[in-house]
Scaffold this active site. Sequence first.
Site, mmCIF file in Angstrom:
data_model
loop_
_atom_site.group_PDB
_atom_site.id
_atom_site.type_symbol
_atom_site.label_atom_id
_atom_site.label_comp_id
_atom_site.label_asym_id
_atom_site.label_seq_id
_atom_site.Cartn_x
_atom_site.Cartn_y
_atom_site.Cartn_z
ATOM 1 N N GLY A 1 0.786 -1.293 -0.058
ATOM 2 C CA GLY A 1 0.012 -0.047 -0.019
ATOM 3 C C GLY A 1 0.916 1.175 0.134
ATOM 4 N N ARG B 1 0.698 -4.792 -5.483
ATOM 5 C CA ARG B 1 0.958 -6.252 -4.991
ATOM 6 C C ARG B 1 1.317 -7.170 -6.024
ATOM 7 N NH1 ARG B 1 -2.893 -3.128 -1.145
ATOM 8 N NH2 ARG B 1 -1.578 -3.232 0.667
ATOM 9 N N ASP C 1 4.441 -4.355 6.271
ATOM 10 C CA ASP C 1 4.932 -5.748 6.716
ATOM 11 C C ASP C 1 4.836 -6.985 5.628
ATOM 12 O OD1 ASP C 1 4.600 -7.670 9.166
ATOM 13 O OD2 ASP C 1 3.143 -8.329 7.484
ATOM 14 N N THR D 1 4.230 2.509 5.847
ATOM 15 C CA THR D 1 2.806 2.118 5.645
ATOM 16 C C THR D 1 1.906 3.300 6.646
ATOM 17 O OG1 THR D 1 0.920 0.385 6.468
ATOM 18 C CG2 THR D 1 3.184 0.359 7.429
ATOM 19 N N ASP E 1 -0.419 2.439 8.299
ATOM 20 C CA ASP E 1 -1.138 1.528 9.286
ATOM 21 C C ASP E 1 -0.190 1.767 10.580
ATOM 22 O OD1 ASP E 1 -2.972 0.846 7.595
ATOM 23 O OD2 ASP E 1 -2.022 -0.859 6.878
ATOM 24 N N ASP F 1 1.686 -0.358 11.676
ATOM 25 C CA ASP F 1 1.335 -1.699 12.444
ATOM 26 C C ASP F 1 2.833 -2.454 12.463
ATOM 27 O OD1 ASP F 1 1.461 -2.145 9.796
ATOM 28 O OD2 ASP F 1 -0.159 -3.569 9.911
ATOM 29 N N ARG G 1 -5.878 -1.556 8.271
ATOM 30 C CA ARG G 1 -6.058 -2.930 8.148
ATOM 31 C C ARG G 1 -6.294 -3.712 9.564
ATOM 32 N NH1 ARG G 1 -1.021 -4.295 3.905
ATOM 33 N NH2 ARG G 1 -1.990 -6.460 3.766
HETATM 34 P P1 ADP Z 1 2.479 -4.219 2.729
HETATM 35 O O1 ADP Z 1 3.787 -4.085 2.468
HETATM 36 O O2 ADP Z 1 1.820 -2.612 2.776
HETATM 37 O O3 ADP Z 1 2.136 -4.844 3.907
HETATM 38 P P2 ADP Z 1 1.274 -6.350 1.314
HETATM 39 O O4 ADP Z 1 0.977 -7.182 2.473
HETATM 40 O O5 ADP Z 1 0.145 -6.379 0.242
HETATM 41 O O6 ADP Z 1 1.562 -4.947 1.489
HETATM 42 O O7 ADP Z 1 2.702 -7.072 0.697
HETATM 43 C C1 ADP Z 1 2.906 -6.429 -0.733
HETATM 44 C C2 ADP Z 1 3.868 -7.549 -1.523
HETATM 45 O O8 ADP Z 1 4.850 -7.993 -0.858
HETATM 46 C C3 ADP Z 1 2.832 -8.680 -1.901
HETATM 47 O O9 ADP Z 1 2.118 -8.255 -2.883
HETATM 48 C C4 ADP Z 1 3.968 -9.682 -2.078
HETATM 49 O O10 ADP Z 1 4.609 -9.692 -3.395
HETATM 50 C C5 ADP Z 1 5.024 -9.501 -1.182
HETATM 51 N N1 ADP Z 1 4.976 -10.479 0.012
HETATM 52 C C6 ADP Z 1 4.062 -10.108 1.095
HETATM 53 N N2 ADP Z 1 4.007 -11.291 1.892
HETATM 54 C C7 ADP Z 1 5.219 -11.877 1.403
HETATM 55 C C8 ADP Z 1 5.722 -13.151 1.923
HETATM 56 N N3 ADP Z 1 5.665 -13.596 3.097
HETATM 57 N N4 ADP Z 1 6.727 -13.673 1.218
HETATM 58 C C9 ADP Z 1 7.323 -13.196 0.174
HETATM 59 N N5 ADP Z 1 6.750 -11.744 -0.190
HETATM 60 C C10 ADP Z 1 5.468 -11.462 0.112
#
Ligand code: ADP
Length: 319
Positions: free
Chosen positions: A11, A72, A103, A125, A127, A129, A171
């Site tokens: 995000g 994403r 995260d 982020t 959030d 968090d 979130r």
């Molecule tokens: P944020 O970084 O804002 O928390 P997301 O949770 O959507 O957003 O994560 C962003 C991108 O990071 C995901 O679309 C994916 O490509 C990658 N990602 C998230 N979790 C994992 C994971 N456990 N292992 C590998 N890549 C991940």
Amino acid sequence: MRRIGILTSGGDAPGMNAAIRAVARKAIYHGLEVIGFRRGFNGLMHGEYEKLRLGSVADIIHRGGTMLLTARAPEFLETAGRKKAVSVLHEQGIDALIVIGGDGSLRGAAELEKLGVKTVGVPGTIDNDLACTDYTIGFDTAVSTVTEAINKLRDTATSHERVFVIEVMGRSAGYIALAAGLSGGAESILVPEIPFAVEEVAERLQRGVKRGKLHSIILVAEGASSALAVAEQLKVLTKMDIRVTILGHVQRGGVPTSFDRMLASRLGAAAVDLLRSGCHGHMVGLQQGEIKSTSYQEALHQKKKFPEDLYHLATILAI
Ligand code: ADP
């Protein structure tokens, strides 16, 4: 180290541009080359990049969003996707990667580390968090946006003697709701971290009316419930005139506050310093006013402590 990569992922958050600028300028200052990947891990897997020069990051410190775009990337969750990313980094002769995101994005960076890529994470982020940093980039701006919205809704709520139930982002965390609720003077704040009963919120509302309150503001964190559901229950319990506002994506945009620009500038520069010192597999963060780094192992395996004292303060002050 000669060449580093940078991307923003997940995000978007106001201040990400200031972080990109800080990474690029600090790295170039130390004689490094900087490659910016577009659309997060997608651009990394598919070789979408541009060389960042001093001028590439000019005039962005005050802009929300991210000039590198973000996305994403479900393909990156698969080993095959991550191996593709590693081969692009090798082909481009990139020695280390700085990942700005939340995260999920930092978990992605930690997975790259397991495949031998040197990475440093920068927490970005709205959030807030992530553990091991008091604030994430974008949180302060989002809280300001919500607080301003509360000010405006309070005006109309007072004129019409209404109750407003406002749903905010975050979130599965309630940090935005808590900070904006405290600074906006909300009567009730519903967050996932603290159990609540709508019946109690209704009682507070009725007590407020009895002592002459002209309006009430109830903030609902999206991770706690939905504003519509809370409003429906409150209408039945109180028979009051209740309106719902779901703030949505306005909370993700806008001009970053100076706090977020400062934080982003400091964290971006610290990420470059960390790599130059030979340290990687870490996230940079702000801890009690100082920039510190913490291993992914430690940072990503703990839950940030929710400031319950502030929550109770908000409850007392909204009596
Ligand atoms: P944020 O970084 O804002 O928390 P997301 O949770 O959507 O957003 O994560 C962003 C991108 O990071 C995901 O679309 C994916 O490509 C990658 N990602 C998230 N979790 C994992 C994971 N456990 N292992 C590998 N890549 C991940």
